[in-house]
Write a protein that holds these residues in place. Structure first.
Motif, PDB file in Angstrom:
ATOM      1  N   UNK A 484       0.844  -1.200   0.000  1.00 42.92           N
ATOM      2  CA  UNK A 484       0.000   0.000   0.000  1.00 42.92           C
ATOM      3  C   UNK A 484       0.874   1.243   0.000  1.00 42.92           C
ATOM      4  N   UNK A 485       0.407   2.244  -0.698  1.00 43.97           N
ATOM      5  CA  UNK A 485       1.171   3.493  -0.740  1.00 43.97           C
ATOM      6  C   UNK A 485       1.075   4.175   0.620  1.00 43.97           C
ATOM      7  N   UNK A 486       2.204   4.644   1.118  1.00 40.89           N
ATOM      8  CA  UNK A 486       2.182   5.355   2.396  1.00 40.89           C
ATOM      9  C   UNK A 486       1.950   6.836   2.133  1.00 40.89           C
ATOM     10  N   UNK A 487       1.070   7.411   2.927  1.00 44.45           N
ATOM     11  CA  UNK A 487       0.738   8.823   2.684  1.00 44.45           C
ATOM     12  C   UNK A 487       1.284   9.717   3.788  1.00 44.45           C
ATOM     13  N   UNK A 488       2.368   9.327   4.372  1.00 40.43           N
ATOM     14  CA  UNK A 488       2.927  10.139   5.450  1.00 40.43           C
ATOM     15  C   UNK A 488       2.481   9.602   6.780  1.00 40.43           C
ATOM     16  N   UNK A 489       2.394  10.484   7.765  1.00 38.94           N
ATOM     17  CA  UNK A 489       2.093  10.046   9.128  1.00 38.94           C
ATOM     18  C   UNK A 489       0.622   9.690   9.225  1.00 38.94           C
TER      19      UNK A 489
END
Ligand code: SF4
Length: 496
Positions: A484-489
């Motif tokens: 899954x793409x990480x979108x930051x915190x």
């Protein structure tokens, strides 16, 4: 390390029991700690009324005339200071100044001022609780959460210690705080794990009390170190001196291990040792752990400034020549973010000068503090190759960073960390080095003089000292490993 990894802040607070102006101490205290945050600065003083000034830029860049002006405009015997680099929130000039502490907050007739270093992990939960009482609360930055909690506690009970205690109990994360009440009392406290440093010192005549992130903030003012605040401890100044109170005991301390390798100034004292002494031991450890690599090297060079002390330790133990052929351009302070993307890889040339004929034809051991994303390491290796280095071995004092930080360092995701995506041999190949050798975690811990249970080692072991950070790390890791793409915190998503 040349990646400009940021930590959010440095704090300073002072109270003069003889009611003289403290602004000069706050100014120098911030100047000595400017490495902890160089995007913006703030001053606040109290003489019965609060006076405040905040701006962008480094503290040494404040013009002499402006300082004279601010001495006049910031009177008072109690003061706070703050230097900041933002790791969250808006990045336009107005937002940056607004989110810079000291902040001055009011509730009803109660006012407090705060400076803060760290990062709150359970932000959504705290916002929810605050909005149960104040539905219109607008969240912009973490320091507001602390000030709100203290203000509502003070409004209910008029008891600072109880208000701070509920803050410590309800908030998870790193927070080292200095503040001033509307009665003009200076106070300071740390989170339950004491993740960020905060120390206390006194002038020689014991008439001026100071609190600051690092001991260099005391040294620059000629003050004497008295003690490092314990996790969960509150210090409150009074007419006669100050009182210490242990409000919460979480059973362990978890001082950020990265402070030793990178953030803190080498001449600061952390955990009863000077940081430069710890770094020297890091270098000796690298020599002990990787004797073959050292034997195969013709010279050692270091990445200034944070690699220097470890290079000295390595040199001292092995006798291997430490060639001082890499020097920082003293007045170049441009950071990667103000350069055009196509210029980014030239930042290294602007910052560090390496003397090529000292490198040519040699096997070079490069001592550096860490590899985070790997971009700049690759540029350094490429540069050394171009200069004719036969072999490039990277000796890294901070063990392989494999996980994000939830406590105020801008390493937010697994995906951005080269150490979470690749094995050590692969990292060497990616950055173009012949070998990458990290100091062991055991070696690092031993060198600090603290035990494993007294340090945060979250980003290098995957074991975080606070429960929510652990849960978030595990969830983020699973998402990352499942593509899954990480979108930051993720813990900061949808909180406004
Ligand atoms: S996770 Fe790493 S950088 Fe963050 S506080 Fe812990 S040791 Fe320091």
């Amino acid at each position: 390390m040349l990646e400009n990894l940021k930590e959010s802040c440095g704090v300073f607070g002072a109270q003069d029991f003889d009611y003289r102006s403290v602004f000069p101490y706050v100014y120098w205290g911030l100047r000595g700690q400017n490495h902890r945050g160089h995007q913006s600065h703030g001053f606040l003083t109290f003489d019965g009324n609060f006076h405040i000034h905040k701006d962008l830029s480094l503290v040494p860049r404040i013009k002499r005339g402006a300082i004279q002006e601010w001495i006049m405009k910031l009177p008072g015997h109690v003061g706070l200071g703050h230097v900041r680099y933002t790791t969250s929130g808006g990045t336009d000039g107005e937002s940056l100044v607004k989110s810079t502490a000291p902040i001055l907050e009011h509730e009803g007739k109660t006012t407090i001022a705060l400076s803060f270093n760290g990062n709150i992990v359970n932000v959504p939960e705290i916002i929810r609780k605050i909005r149960e009482k104040s539905p219109n609360f607008q969240f912009d930055f973490d320091a507001q959460l602390i000030s709100r909690k203290i203000l509502s506690g003070l409004a209910e009970r008029r008891d600072l210690a109880l208000s701070v205690k509920s803050c410590m109990k309800e908030m998870e994360g790193a927070f080292s705080v200095a503040g001033i009440t509307q009665e003009g009392e200076l106070f300071a406290f740390k989170d339950q794990c004491g993740i960020r440093p905060l120390c206390c010192g006194l002038s020689e005549d014991r008439k001026i009390l100071t609190v600051c992130s690092e001991t260099v903030g005391l040294d620059v003012n000629g003050f004497e170190f008295d003690f490092e605040l314990n996790p969960g401890e509150l210090v409150v100044a009074s007419e006669d001196g100050f009182a210490r109170e242990q409000l919460v005991d979480c059973g362990r301390r978890a001082l950020c291990a990265f402070e030793f390798a990178y953030f803190s100034r080498p001449d600061s004292m952390l955990g009863n040792k000077f940081v430069y002494e710890v770094r020297e031991e890091f270098g000796r450890n690298l020599a002990r752990e990787y004797p073959d690599t050292v034997r195969n090297s013709d010279i050692i060079i270091s990445m200034p400034e944070t690699g220097n002390d470890a290079a000295f330790g390595l040199h001292e133990l092995t006798g291997k020549r430490w060639e001082r052929a890499s020097r920082r351009h003293r007045y170049v302070t441009e950071r990667a973010f103000i350069l055009l993307p196509k210029e980014r890889y030239t930042t290294i040339d602007r910052k560090i000068n390496i003397i090529d004929h000292k490198i040519s034809g040699k096997n070079v051991a490069v001592v550096d503090d860490s590899i985070v994303r790997g971009d700049t390491t690759r540029v350094v290796v490429k540069k050394l190759r171009k200069m004719g280095a036969k072999k490039v071995y990277l000796l890294i004092t901070f063990p392989r960073i494999m996980g994000p930080c939830f406590y105020g360092v801008d390493m937010a995701t697994y995906g951005e960390l080269i150490g979470s995506r690749y094995e050590t041999e692969e990292i060497a190949e990616i950055v173009g080095a012949d070998a990458v050798k990290y100091q062991s975690i055991d070696g690092l811990v031993k060198a600090t003089g603290l035990s494993r249970n007294e340090l945060c080692l979250g980003c290098i072991t995957g074991k975080y000292p606070t429960p929510m950070a652990q849960r978030l790390a595990d969830e983020m890791k699973e998402r990352f490993e499942n593509g899954y793409e990480e979108k930051g915190r993720i813990y900061e998503v949808a909180i406004h």
